[in-house]
Scaffold this motif. Sequence first.
Motif, mmCIF file in Angstrom:
data_model
loop_
_atom_site.group_PDB
_atom_site.id
_atom_site.type_symbol
_atom_site.label_atom_id
_atom_site.label_comp_id
_atom_site.label_asym_id
_atom_site.label_seq_id
_atom_site.Cartn_x
_atom_site.Cartn_y
_atom_site.Cartn_z
ATOM 1 N N PHE A 13 -5.942 101.954 32.507
ATOM 2 C CA PHE A 13 -6.440 102.905 31.514
ATOM 3 C C PHE A 13 -5.563 102.861 30.254
ATOM 4 C CE2 PHE A 13 -9.517 106.142 33.337
ATOM 5 C CZ PHE A 13 -9.904 105.352 34.407
ATOM 6 N N ASP A 18 -6.843 104.109 26.730
ATOM 7 C CA ASP A 18 -7.199 105.459 27.161
ATOM 8 C C ASP A 18 -5.963 106.178 27.693
ATOM 9 O OD1 ASP A 18 -8.307 107.801 28.129
ATOM 10 O OD2 ASP A 18 -9.610 106.827 29.609
ATOM 11 N N SER A 50 -1.200 109.750 23.013
ATOM 12 C CA SER A 50 -2.269 110.732 22.867
ATOM 13 C C SER A 50 -1.800 111.967 22.082
ATOM 14 C CB SER A 50 -2.814 111.138 24.241
ATOM 15 O OG SER A 50 -1.807 111.725 25.041
#
Length: 125
Positions: A13, A18, A50
């Motif tokens: 991921f 992500d 993130s």
Amino acid sequence: MDLLEEYRRATFFFESGDPLGAARLLEPIVEAEPQNTAVRQLLARAYFNSAQLNRAEEQLRSLIEHDPSDHYAHHVLGRTLERAGRFREALPHLRLAAAMNRHSDYEEAVHRVEEWLGKSENATP
């Protein structure tokens, strides 16, 4: 839960762009294996990527507490603090990382933060 398989999925991921998905998979692994530095480091990077900077900082400080000679953790902590606009706090970690391991990314980060601090100190109010 197969922790190794979950770690592999989280890595996939993360590498696929992500970081939020990676973080969701990594959080329970860190809870189950708090001393696993590879998992904690990937979680810190996922948080950084993130923009969960407080969470990244928490993981990185834990890594540094466990191993003060971890130059990469110092560098990423410095980058996290830099990204949060906390340049004075970032600089010691960036300098330490650069002193421990001569790497162009480390040295560039030091120069960037030093330059920013120099500009801010010379600015007239």
